[in-house]
Design a protein around this motif. Structure first.
Motif, PDB file in Angstrom:
ATOM      1  N   ASN A  72     -45.545  36.491   6.499  1.00 28.89           N
ATOM      2  CA  ASN A  72     -45.808  36.776   7.904  1.00 28.89           C
ATOM      3  C   ASN A  72     -44.576  37.353   8.596  1.00 28.89           C
ATOM      4  O   ASN A  72     -43.491  36.757   8.568  1.00 28.89           O
ATOM      5  N   GLY A  73     -44.757  38.512   9.220  1.00 26.36           N
ATOM      6  CA  GLY A  73     -43.690  39.123   9.994  1.00 26.36           C
ATOM      7  C   GLY A  73     -43.988  39.036  11.479  1.00 26.36           C
ATOM      8  O   GLY A  73     -45.151  38.968  11.892  1.00 26.36           O
ATOM      9  N   PHE A  81     -34.189  37.381   8.777  1.00 27.48           N
ATOM     10  CA  PHE A  81     -33.989  38.472   9.735  1.00 27.48           C
ATOM     11  C   PHE A  81     -34.110  39.798   8.988  1.00 27.48           C
ATOM     12  O   PHE A  81     -33.510  39.979   7.927  1.00 27.48           O
ATOM     13  N   THR A  82     -34.915  40.729   9.531  1.00 27.45           N
ATOM     14  CA  THR A  82     -35.087  42.014   8.852  1.00 27.45           C
ATOM     15  C   THR A  82     -34.456  43.171   9.609  1.00 27.45           C
ATOM     16  O   THR A  82     -33.898  44.076   8.988  1.00 27.45           O
ATOM     17  N   GLN A  83     -34.542  43.176  10.939  1.00 32.68           N
ATOM     18  CA  GLN A  83     -33.885  44.245  11.681  1.00 32.68           C
ATOM     19  C   GLN A  83     -33.852  43.930  13.174  1.00 32.68           C
ATOM     20  O   GLN A  83     -34.567  43.061  13.662  1.00 32.68           O
ATOM     21  N   PHE A  84     -32.992  44.675  13.876  1.00 37.98           N
ATOM     22  CA  PHE A  84     -32.923  44.571  15.329  1.00 37.98           C
ATOM     23  C   PHE A  84     -34.018  45.429  15.951  1.00 37.98           C
ATOM     24  O   PHE A  84     -34.324  46.520  15.450  1.00 37.98           O
ATOM     25  N   SER A 111     -33.126  44.677  21.875  1.00 36.70           N
ATOM     26  CA  SER A 111     -34.052  43.944  22.743  1.00 36.70           C
ATOM     27  C   SER A 111     -34.712  42.772  22.028  1.00 36.70           C
ATOM     28  O   SER A 111     -35.606  42.130  22.582  1.00 36.70           O
ATOM     29  N   GLY A 112     -34.283  42.497  20.787  1.00 39.24           N
ATOM     30  CA  GLY A 112     -34.871  41.399  20.039  1.00 39.24           C
ATOM     31  C   GLY A 112     -34.675  41.609  18.546  1.00 39.24           C
ATOM     32  O   GLY A 112     -33.845  42.426  18.122  1.00 39.24           O
ATOM     33  N   VAL A 113     -35.460  40.893  17.745  1.00 34.13           N
ATOM     34  CA  VAL A 113     -35.327  40.984  16.289  1.00 34.13           C
ATOM     35  C   VAL A 113     -36.707  40.978  15.637  1.00 34.13           C
ATOM     36  O   VAL A 113     -37.684  40.497  16.212  1.00 34.13           O
ATOM     37  N   LYS A 114     -36.751  41.513  14.422  1.00 34.04           N
ATOM     38  CA  LYS A 114     -37.911  41.355  13.553  1.00 34.04           C
ATOM     39  C   LYS A 114     -37.532  40.366  12.462  1.00 34.04           C
ATOM     40  O   LYS A 114     -36.430  40.431  11.905  1.00 34.04           O
ATOM     41  N   VAL A 115     -38.454  39.435  12.165  1.00 37.22           N
ATOM     42  CA  VAL A 115     -38.179  38.418  11.157  1.00 37.22           C
ATOM     43  C   VAL A 115     -39.379  38.292  10.229  1.00 37.22           C
ATOM     44  O   VAL A 115     -40.498  38.709  10.559  1.00 37.22           O
ATOM     45  N   GLN A 116     -39.138  37.688   9.070  1.00 36.97           N
ATOM     46  CA  GLN A 116     -40.178  37.501   8.066  1.00 36.97           C
ATOM     47  C   GLN A 116     -40.142  36.054   7.592  1.00 36.97           C
ATOM     48  O   GLN A 116     -39.113  35.560   7.130  1.00 36.97           O
TER      49      GLN A 116
END
Length: 314
Positions: free
Chosen positions: A166-167, A145-148, A157-162
């Motif tokens: 690949n992100g 998990f990298t950020q909301f 409204s969701g998340v950014k992941v790596q």
């Protein structure tokens, strides 16, 4: 605040950050409320019960209270039977377990509460299998998990992941942060103008050292367990409990830098400093069968999100 979130959004997808016990049990609860439940986990999870990097206390004793048994059975019916089948040992509270605290040894009596004595890796492994068997629950492991993500109102409204190189972004109706001490939420709240979460702290200077022992033949299969507390000025405490049906898990607790050694002879010698000699007498007759692991907790803290003036939806 929770009711507002749950009733004002279509309950299509929930994302949980962290696949420890908090994340797994939250997924079990929310699987009845959302069509799609996704767990994000940074570890490449083991396929057998093993201590993992994301569970730094995994090598040490974890004990159940009666309400924990009831809650797990409510959300995952039959989970206790599965734990016992996998190697957990059934403990009858206050009969199989012997407490030594400020009042001295607790009288042996049957409190009518059955709880499993189980290692943390086995507990997570069995629980994870049950939760991932739910048709609408999935997990993205080895994924950081990298950020909301936020919408136009600065709500989540969701998340950014790596995953590797690949992100990606994953939209959701609700995000549940189960990442424990690794959480980045307090910093994110400040960066997005929600303010600081009050954070009361308590210095505890606690360290754990744990290892597995094979009991002597005359005590093999014994369900006896012992919890011994550190009564000031004593700085040493201990928990000795059966696991896997044939081994003992011994965790030694020290305060203020009084940490049990990570080699067998020193570990057993350290137990001479406990309030009662019974644990030393038992371990002195047992055979160490694992490496010894230590974990330190200098302080405890409580993030008081409940006292913030503003908190993001989602």
């Amino acid at each position: 605040m929770w009711d507002t979130v749950m009733t004002s959004r279509q309950q299509q997808r929930v994302i949980l950050i962290g696949a420890g016990m908090a994340g797994l049990m939250a997924a079990a609860v929310l699987a009845d409320q959302f069509a799609d439940v996704i767990i994000i986990e940074k570890d490449d999870l083991p396929r057998t019960p093993q201590v993992r990097k994301g569970g730094p206390q995994g090598a040490h004793v974890h004990t159940f209270l009666g309400y924990a048994v009831e809650a797990m059975e409510d959300f995952l019916p039959g989970i206790m039977a599965e734990l016992y089948a996998a190697g957990a040992v059934q403990i009858r509270r206050n009969k199989d377990i012997w407490f030594d605290d400020a009042a001295g040894p607790t009288p042996i009596r049957d409190a009518g509460i059955l709880t499993p004595s189980v290692t943390r890796p086995l507990l997570e492994h069995v629980t994870r299998q049950r939760v991932l068997a739910l048709l609408n629950v999935s997990i993205k492991e080895a994924t950081r998990f990298t950020q909301f993500c936020t919408d136009g109102n600065n709500d989540v409204s969701g998340v950014k992941v790596q995953t590797g190189d690949n992100g990606m972004e994953i939209d959701s109706d609700l995000v549940v942060d189960c990442s424990g001490r690794a959480t980045t939420l307090p910093r994110w709240l400040v960066d997005h103008s929600y303010g600081d979460a009050e954070r009361p702290e308590l210095g505890i200077g606690m360290s754990y050292t744990s290892g597995l022992f094979r009991p002597p033949p005359d005590l093999a299969g014994d369900t006896w367990a012992c919890l011994m507390l550190a009564i000031p000025p004593n700085t040493r405490a201990a928990y000795l409990t059966p696991v896997y049906g044939e081994l003992w898990l011994a965790t030694m607790y020290g305060r203020g830098g009084d940490m049990a050694p990570r080699e067998a002879e020193g570990f057993v010698e350290w137990t001479k400093g406990l309030a009662h000699p019974i644990i030393h007498e038992k371990l002195n007759r047992a055979e160490p069968v694992s490496d010894f692991r230590s974990y330190k907790i200098p302080k405890g803290f409580w993030l008081r999100y409940d006292q913030m003036d503003r908190f993001p939806r989602g």
